[in-house]
Design an enzyme around this catalytic site. Sequence first.
Site, PDB file in Angstrom:
ATOM      1  N   GLU A  43       0.864  -1.228  -0.137  1.00  0.00           N
ATOM      2  CA  GLU A  43       0.103  -0.026  -0.079  1.00  0.00           C
ATOM      3  C   GLU A  43       0.789   1.245  -0.060  1.00  0.00           C
ATOM      4  OE1 GLU A  43      -2.280   1.456  -0.569  1.00  0.00           O
ATOM      5  OE2 GLU A  43      -4.133   1.460   0.779  1.00  0.00           O
ATOM      6  N   ASP A  44       0.465   2.292  -0.386  1.00  0.00           N
ATOM      7  CA  ASP A  44       1.264   3.639  -0.630  1.00  0.00           C
ATOM      8  C   ASP A  44       1.414   4.144   0.774  1.00  0.00           C
ATOM      9  OD1 ASP A  44      -1.478   4.410  -0.528  1.00  0.00           O
ATOM     10  OD2 ASP A  44      -1.220   5.874  -1.956  1.00  0.00           O
ATOM     11  N   ARG A 104       1.884  11.964  -8.836  1.00  0.00           N
ATOM     12  CA  ARG A 104       2.280  10.586  -8.536  1.00  0.00           C
ATOM     13  C   ARG A 104       3.628  10.397  -9.250  1.00  0.00           C
ATOM     14  NH1 ARG A 104      -2.108   7.616  -6.898  1.00  0.00           N
ATOM     15  NH2 ARG A 104      -3.966   8.304  -7.636  1.00  0.00           N
ATOM     16  N   PHE A 160      -0.321  16.437   4.555  1.00  0.00           N
ATOM     17  CA  PHE A 160      -0.730  15.740   3.332  1.00  0.00           C
ATOM     18  C   PHE A 160       0.881  15.750   2.557  1.00  0.00           C
ATOM     19  CE2 PHE A 160      -2.411  15.065  -0.889  1.00  0.00           C
ATOM     20  CZ  PHE A 160      -3.528  13.931  -0.587  1.00  0.00           C
ATOM     21  N   ASP A 167      -3.278   6.033   6.447  1.00  0.00           N
ATOM     22  CA  ASP A 167      -3.549   7.296   6.955  1.00  0.00           C
ATOM     23  C   ASP A 167      -4.336   7.043   8.170  1.00  0.00           C
ATOM     24  OD1 ASP A 167      -3.887  10.026   7.086  1.00  0.00           O
ATOM     25  OD2 ASP A 167      -5.326  10.164   5.820  1.00  0.00           O
TER      26      ASP A 167
HETATM   27  P1  IMP Z   1      -6.946   5.522   5.142  1.00  0.00           P
HETATM   28  O1  IMP Z   1      -8.043   4.579   4.697  1.00  0.00           O
HETATM   29  O2  IMP Z   1      -7.551   6.662   5.860  1.00  0.00           O
HETATM   30  O3  IMP Z   1      -5.759   4.796   5.642  1.00  0.00           O
HETATM   31  O4  IMP Z   1      -6.389   6.285   3.889  1.00  0.00           O
HETATM   32  C1  IMP Z   1      -5.753   5.580   2.773  1.00  0.00           C
HETATM   33  C2  IMP Z   1      -5.507   6.271   1.680  1.00  0.00           C
HETATM   34  O5  IMP Z   1      -5.860   7.852   1.492  1.00  0.00           O
HETATM   35  C3  IMP Z   1      -4.413   6.125   0.825  1.00  0.00           C
HETATM   36  O6  IMP Z   1      -4.328   4.874  -0.153  1.00  0.00           O
HETATM   37  C4  IMP Z   1      -4.352   7.342  -0.023  1.00  0.00           C
HETATM   38  O7  IMP Z   1      -4.693   7.236  -1.339  1.00  0.00           O
HETATM   39  C5  IMP Z   1      -5.090   8.459   0.597  1.00  0.00           C
HETATM   40  N1  IMP Z   1      -3.992   9.302   1.248  1.00  0.00           N
HETATM   41  C6  IMP Z   1      -4.083   9.601   2.721  1.00  0.00           C
HETATM   42  N2  IMP Z   1      -2.970  10.441   3.072  1.00  0.00           N
HETATM   43  C7  IMP Z   1      -2.480  10.848   1.956  1.00  0.00           C
HETATM   44  C8  IMP Z   1      -1.605  11.986   1.737  1.00  0.00           C
HETATM   45  O8  IMP Z   1      -0.746  12.468   2.401  1.00  0.00           O
HETATM   46  N3  IMP Z   1      -1.186  11.943   0.349  1.00  0.00           N
HETATM   47  C9  IMP Z   1      -1.940  11.310  -0.589  1.00  0.00           C
HETATM   48  N4  IMP Z   1      -2.750  10.415  -0.506  1.00  0.00           N
HETATM   49  C10 IMP Z   1      -3.167  10.190   0.889  1.00  0.00           C
HETATM   50 MG    MG Z   2      -4.818   8.293  -3.587  1.00  0.00          MG
END
Ligand code: IMP
Ligand code: MG
Length: 178
Positions: A103-104, A169, A156, A107
């Site tokens: 996963e990237d 990206r 962010f 958050d």
């Molecule tokens: P989560 O479900 O809150 O953990 O969010 C995960 C998704 O939110 C990631 O796969 C990203 O696509 C997006 N995301 C959260 N923080 C960032 C950020 O700082 N930059 C870009 N995308 C983010």
């Molecule tokens: Mg995204």
Amino acid sequence: MADSVSIYDKTFVPFIKKDAIASRVKEIASAINTAYKDKNPLFLGILNGSFIFAADLFRGLSIDAEISFIKLASYKGTSTTGHVVTAIGLEESLKGRHIIIIEDIIDTGKTLSAFLPEIYNRQPASVAIAVFLTKPGALKYDVKADYTAFEIEDKFVVGYGLDYDGYGRNLPDLYQLA
Ligand code: IMP
Ligand code: MG
């Protein structure tokens, strides 16, 4: 590395350089080479954000391993199942396989915590999570990465596969909101 990057209304400033990224990704690849020797792991890269991290991580492997990519689709389940996240494009059998999800970023952890049951339902031998970034200050759900390249503050970021509304990206370095 540019002094700053503008995407729409936002300005981003240099945060983590590509050389630092490359060396952390290599360290994770060697840890996986050791831990998964003779286990033939199946990597599942989550699109879109993980594609660059996944490519670099996978190239760092010297063990036998497979990789496949999936997209996640989110919908509201029943009152008992709550928020459900399901995989699109998952054709491989996971039964008895050692799975490493790529996963990237984690958050809040909402996406992965909702998606993991879908993986466990397919009876893998084991499941691990390799993530480029975590934001411990933003975490709200019970999900823990096994391999993390960088823990960052709750701001962010864009670059190295991560986007702001579809853009950024392609940046080789990581940038943070100014
Ligand atoms: P989560 O479900 O809150 O953990 O969010 C995960 C998704 O939110 C990631 O796969 C990203 O696509 C997006 N995301 C959260 N923080 C960032 C950020 O700082 N930059 C870009 N995308 C983010
Ligand atoms: Mg995204």
